[in-house]
Design a protein around this motif. Structure first.
Motif, PDB file in Angstrom:
ATOM      1  N   PHE A   1       0.824  -1.210   0.000  1.00 31.96           N
ATOM      2  CA  PHE A   1       0.000   0.000   0.000  1.00 31.96           C
ATOM      3  C   PHE A   1       0.859   1.262   0.000  1.00 31.96           C
ATOM      4  CE2 PHE A   1      -3.042  -3.182   1.618  1.00 31.96           C
ATOM      5  CZ  PHE A   1      -4.037  -3.008   0.650  1.00 31.96           C
ATOM      6  N   ASN A   2       2.030   1.192   0.596  1.00 31.06           N
ATOM      7  CA  ASN A   2       2.948   2.333   0.499  1.00 31.06           C
ATOM      8  C   ASN A   2       3.398   2.550  -0.935  1.00 31.06           C
ATOM      9  OD1 ASN A   2       2.904   3.024   3.218  1.00 31.06           O
ATOM     10  ND2 ASN A   2       4.664   1.734   3.741  1.00 31.06           N
ATOM     11  N   ASP A   3       3.640   1.457  -1.659  1.00 32.59           N
ATOM     12  CA  ASP A   3       4.039   1.574  -3.072  1.00 32.59           C
ATOM     13  C   ASP A   3       2.895   2.135  -3.914  1.00 32.59           C
ATOM     14  OD1 ASP A   3       6.565   0.664  -2.542  1.00 32.59           O
ATOM     15  OD2 ASP A   3       6.189  -1.396  -3.190  1.00 32.59           O
ATOM     16  N   MET A   4       1.670   1.765  -3.598  1.00 29.26           N
ATOM     17  CA  MET A   4       0.523   2.365  -4.286  1.00 29.26           C
ATOM     18  C   MET A   4       0.514   3.878  -4.088  1.00 29.26           C
ATOM     19  SD  MET A   4      -2.699  -0.100  -3.411  1.00 29.26           S
ATOM     20  CE  MET A   4      -3.037  -1.620  -4.293  1.00 29.26           C
ATOM     21  N   ARG A   5       0.640   4.275  -2.835  1.00 29.48           N
ATOM     22  CA  ARG A   5       0.573   5.697  -2.489  1.00 29.48           C
ATOM     23  C   ARG A   5       1.670   6.493  -3.185  1.00 29.48           C
ATOM     24  NH1 ARG A   5       0.930   4.926   2.475  1.00 29.48           N
ATOM     25  NH2 ARG A   5      -1.299   4.648   2.838  1.00 29.48           N
ATOM     26  N   ALA A   6       2.834   5.883  -3.354  1.00 29.37           N
ATOM     27  CA  ALA A   6       3.973   6.582  -3.940  1.00 29.37           C
ATOM     28  C   ALA A   6       3.767   6.926  -5.411  1.00 29.37           C
ATOM     29  CB  ALA A   6       5.234   5.734  -3.788  1.00 29.37           C
ATOM     30  N   ILE A   7       2.877   6.203  -6.084  1.00 26.20           N
ATOM     31  CA  ILE A   7       2.663   6.470  -7.510  1.00 26.20           C
ATOM     32  C   ILE A   7       1.972   7.814  -7.712  1.00 26.20           C
ATOM     33  CG2 ILE A   7       1.407   5.685  -9.557  1.00 26.20           C
ATOM     34  CD1 ILE A   7       2.091   2.836  -8.664  1.00 26.20           C
ATOM     35  N   GLY A   8       1.042   8.139  -6.824  1.00 25.65           N
ATOM     36  CA  GLY A   8       0.474   9.480  -6.846  1.00 25.65           C
ATOM     37  C   GLY A   8      -0.631   9.722  -7.839  1.00 25.65           C
ATOM     38  N   CYS A   9      -1.314   8.660  -8.292  1.00 26.31           N
ATOM     39  CA  CYS A   9      -2.467   8.865  -9.179  1.00 26.31           C
ATOM     40  C   CYS A   9      -3.509   7.804  -8.860  1.00 26.31           C
ATOM     41  CB  CYS A   9      -2.047   8.799 -10.647  1.00 26.31           C
ATOM     42  SG  CYS A   9      -1.704   7.136 -11.262  1.00 26.31           S
TER      43      CYS A   9
ATOM     44  N   HIS B   1     -10.271 -13.012  -1.660  1.00 27.95           N
ATOM     45  CA  HIS B   1      -8.974 -12.372  -1.883  1.00 27.95           C
ATOM     46  C   HIS B   1      -9.051 -10.854  -1.740  1.00 27.95           C
ATOM     47  CE1 HIS B   1      -9.368 -16.057  -4.380  1.00 27.95           C
ATOM     48  NE2 HIS B   1      -8.301 -16.370  -3.688  1.00 27.95           N
ATOM     49  N   TYR B   2     -10.236 -10.363  -1.379  1.00 26.68           N
ATOM     50  CA  TYR B   2     -10.426  -8.923  -1.212  1.00 26.68           C
ATOM     51  C   TYR B   2     -11.581  -8.711  -0.240  1.00 26.68           C
ATOM     52  CZ  TYR B   2     -10.205  -3.999  -2.440  1.00 26.68           C
ATOM     53  OH  TYR B   2     -10.019  -2.639  -2.383  1.00 26.68           O
ATOM     54  N   GLY B   3     -11.475  -7.634   0.562  1.00 30.69           N
ATOM     55  CA  GLY B   3     -12.531  -7.329   1.503  1.00 30.69           C
ATOM     56  C   GLY B   3     -12.482  -5.885   1.949  1.00 30.69           C
ATOM     57  N   GLU B   4     -13.271  -5.571   2.956  1.00 30.68           N
ATOM     58  CA  GLU B   4     -13.435  -4.179   3.384  1.00 30.68           C
ATOM     59  C   GLU B   4     -12.120  -3.529   3.788  1.00 30.68           C
ATOM     60  OE1 GLU B   4     -15.480  -1.490   6.901  1.00 30.68           O
ATOM     61  OE2 GLU B   4     -15.124  -3.647   7.164  1.00 30.68           O
ATOM     62  N   MET B   5     -11.287  -4.224   4.571  1.00 34.14           N
ATOM     63  CA  MET B   5     -10.050  -3.617   5.045  1.00 34.14           C
ATOM     64  C   MET B   5      -9.093  -3.326   3.883  1.00 34.14           C
ATOM     65  SD  MET B   5     -10.401  -2.897   8.092  1.00 34.14           S
ATOM     66  CE  MET B   5     -11.437  -3.304   9.491  1.00 34.14           C
ATOM     67  N   ASN B   6      -9.101  -4.214   2.881  1.00 35.81           N
ATOM     68  CA  ASN B   6      -8.322  -3.929   1.682  1.00 35.81           C
ATOM     69  C   ASN B   6      -8.793  -2.631   1.036  1.00 35.81           C
ATOM     70  OD1 ASN B   6      -8.500  -7.393   1.053  1.00 35.81           O
ATOM     71  ND2 ASN B   6      -6.610  -6.341   1.547  1.00 35.81           N
TER      72      ASN B   6
ATOM     73  N   ALA C   1      -7.112   4.900   0.834  1.00 38.68           N
ATOM     74  CA  ALA C   1      -6.154   5.837   1.437  1.00 38.68           C
ATOM     75  C   ALA C   1      -4.859   5.904   0.635  1.00 38.68           C
ATOM     76  CB  ALA C   1      -5.850   5.425   2.877  1.00 38.68           C
ATOM     77  N   SER C   2      -4.686   4.950  -0.282  1.00 43.14           N
ATOM     78  CA  SER C   2      -3.456   4.880  -1.071  1.00 43.14           C
ATOM     79  C   SER C   2      -3.683   5.214  -2.541  1.00 43.14           C
ATOM     80  CB  SER C   2      -2.864   3.467  -0.955  1.00 43.14           C
ATOM     81  OG  SER C   2      -2.680   3.102   0.391  1.00 43.14           O
ATOM     82  N   GLY C   3      -4.888   5.698  -2.875  1.00 48.31           N
ATOM     83  CA  GLY C   3      -5.162   6.130  -4.243  1.00 48.31           C
ATOM     84  C   GLY C   3      -6.000   5.186  -5.066  1.00 48.31           C
ATOM     85  N   VAL C   4      -6.459   4.069  -4.487  1.00 49.36           N
ATOM     86  CA  VAL C   4      -7.232   3.085  -5.247  1.00 49.36           C
ATOM     87  C   VAL C   4      -8.667   3.578  -5.438  1.00 49.36           C
ATOM     88  CG1 VAL C   4      -8.143   0.727  -5.238  1.00 49.36           C
ATOM     89  CG2 VAL C   4      -5.798   1.166  -4.486  1.00 49.36           C
ATOM     90  N   VAL C   5      -9.165   3.484  -6.680  1.00 54.59           N
ATOM     91  CA  VAL C   5     -10.523   3.932  -6.984  1.00 54.59           C
ATOM     92  C   VAL C   5     -11.415   2.775  -7.434  1.00 54.59           C
ATOM     93  CG1 VAL C   5      -9.847   6.291  -7.532  1.00 54.59           C
ATOM     94  CG2 VAL C   5      -9.826   4.558  -9.346  1.00 54.59           C
ATOM     95  N   GLY C   6     -10.898   1.567  -7.410  1.00 53.34           N
ATOM     96  CA  GLY C   6     -11.668   0.391  -7.787  1.00 53.34           C
ATOM     97  C   GLY C   6     -10.772  -0.822  -7.789  1.00 53.34           C
TER      98      GLY C   6
ATOM     99  N   PHE D   1     -18.041   1.377  -3.267  1.00 49.92           N
ATOM    100  CA  PHE D   1     -16.700   1.154  -3.782  1.00 49.92           C
ATOM    101  C   PHE D   1     -16.743   0.074  -4.857  1.00 49.92           C
ATOM    102  CE2 PHE D   1     -12.422  -0.698  -3.695  1.00 49.92           C
ATOM    103  CZ  PHE D   1     -11.657   0.449  -3.859  1.00 49.92           C
ATOM    104  N   PRO D   2     -16.363   0.401  -6.103  1.00 45.27           N
ATOM    105  CA  PRO D   2     -16.504  -0.567  -7.197  1.00 45.27           C
ATOM    106  C   PRO D   2     -15.521  -1.723  -7.103  1.00 45.27           C
ATOM    107  CG  PRO D   2     -15.527   1.480  -8.005  1.00 45.27           C
ATOM    108  CD  PRO D   2     -15.891   1.715  -6.587  1.00 45.27           C
ATOM    109  N   VAL D   3     -16.074  -2.922  -6.992  1.00 52.23           N
ATOM    110  CA  VAL D   3     -15.283  -4.150  -6.982  1.00 52.23           C
ATOM    111  C   VAL D   3     -15.862  -5.100  -8.018  1.00 52.23           C
ATOM    112  CG1 VAL D   3     -14.573  -6.165  -5.642  1.00 52.23           C
ATOM    113  CG2 VAL D   3     -14.675  -3.917  -4.543  1.00 52.23           C
ATOM    114  N   PHE D   4     -14.990  -5.631  -8.867  1.00 50.00           N
ATOM    115  CA  PHE D   4     -15.365  -6.640  -9.853  1.00 50.00           C
ATOM    116  C   PHE D   4     -14.637  -7.930  -9.473  1.00 50.00           C
ATOM    117  CE2 PHE D   4     -16.721  -2.875 -11.773  1.00 50.00           C
ATOM    118  CZ  PHE D   4     -17.379  -3.096 -12.986  1.00 50.00           C
ATOM    119  N   CYS D   5     -15.373  -9.031  -9.366  1.00 51.75           N
ATOM    120  CA  CYS D   5     -14.766 -10.278  -8.912  1.00 51.75           C
ATOM    121  C   CYS D   5     -15.470 -11.467  -9.548  1.00 51.75           C
ATOM    122  CB  CYS D   5     -14.822 -10.366  -7.395  1.00 51.75           C
ATOM    123  SG  CYS D   5     -16.489 -10.342  -6.700  1.00 51.75           S
ATOM    124  N   GLN D   6     -14.902 -12.665  -9.316  1.00 53.94           N
ATOM    125  CA  GLN D   6     -15.487 -13.897  -9.842  1.00 53.94           C
ATOM    126  C   GLN D   6     -16.626 -14.406  -8.963  1.00 53.94           C
ATOM    127  OE1 GLN D   6     -14.889 -15.752 -12.546  1.00 53.94           O
ATOM    128  NE2 GLN D   6     -12.811 -15.345 -13.276  1.00 53.94           N
TER     129      GLN D   6
END
Length: 235
Positions: free
Chosen positions: A82-90, A106-111, A117-122, A140-145
């Motif tokens: 998540f720090n690496d996500m934040r560092a990208i800045g977009c 493989h994904y949930g609320e805490m993710n 907080a790290s820039g993820v929009v979906g 929050f848009p999530v696409f999954c199987q």
């Protein structure tokens, strides 16, 4: 490694996102197909957790693997992720290759909380999701199987990120996704636009949609549809 170069398109990412979200996946797929990229649609099972959800943005790629021992080193690495996500800045799409696992979530609320907080929009997960009620309340848009309450701990964990990954495809067994490729999803599914084609596909799809809208308006008048088809060609 400096990943920021993977997120430069000549147009600001926020503008790309807004313009793509005015389109629809069928039109984007048609343009990709015409350009010689027919295998860019993800498997039919990758769908939004609510029908009206739409996502668009550049991929932050994540590879996960089975983890039956509950390796603590693998789990704690996600803080660096998540720090690496934040560092990208977009704005980013959290894009997860789950190694074909069909058991755990493989994904949930805490993710989602950490990701936002790290820039993820979906998020696009070639696997499972849980805590769906919380994600829906947060819009929050999530696409999954699939969706399941099964916890990933002792079953699956992060392995690496910002590397080429493979997600199951609609026409091919695997669709390759690289950091900075653009993902666009709506009710019909998800398409992957290679980074080098992001602007070209956007502009060609906008023109296609403009032509479709004109043709649609003429069809609605009740005029001869054969002549309208001749005027606009293949739609």
């Amino acid at each position: 490694m400096d990943w920021k170069e993977n997120y430069e398109y000549g147009i600001p990412v926020t503008e790309l996102i807004e313009r793509y979200k005015e389109l629809y996946t069928g039109a984007v797929y048609d343009v990709l197909d015409h350009l010689g990229y027919p295998n860019q649609a993800l498997a039919h099972g990758v769908k939004p957790i609510r029908q009206d959800m739409v996502l668009a943005g550049p991929a932050f790629t994540i590879k996960g693997i089975p983890d039956i021992k509950g390796d603590e080193d693998l789990r704690t690495r996600r803080i660096h992720l998540f720090n690496d996500m934040r560092a990208i800045g977009c704005p980013l799409i959290d894009t997860r290759d789950c190694s074909m696992d069909n058991q755990a979530a493989h994904y949930g609320e805490m993710n989602a909380v950490l990701g936002k907080a790290s820039g993820v929009v979906g998020t696009v997960v070639d696997g499972g999701c849980r805590d769906t009620g919380f994600l829906l309340k947060d819009n929050f848009p999530v696409f999954c199987q699939y969706q399941t309450p099964v916890e990933a701990f002792m079953r699956w964990s992060y392995y690496d990120w910002q590397m080429p990954i493979g997600l199951r495809g609609a026409l091919s067994s695997i669709v390759s996704v690289h950091p900075g490729d653009f993902l666009f999803g709506d009710l019909d599914g998800v398409v992957v636009i290679p980074r080098a084609l992001v602007v070209e596909v956007l502009e060609k799809t906008e023109e296609l949609v403009r032509v479709e809208n004109n043709a649609r308006a003429e069809f609605a008048t009740g005029e001869d549809p054969v002549e309208i088809y001749k005027k606009y060609g293949k739609l």
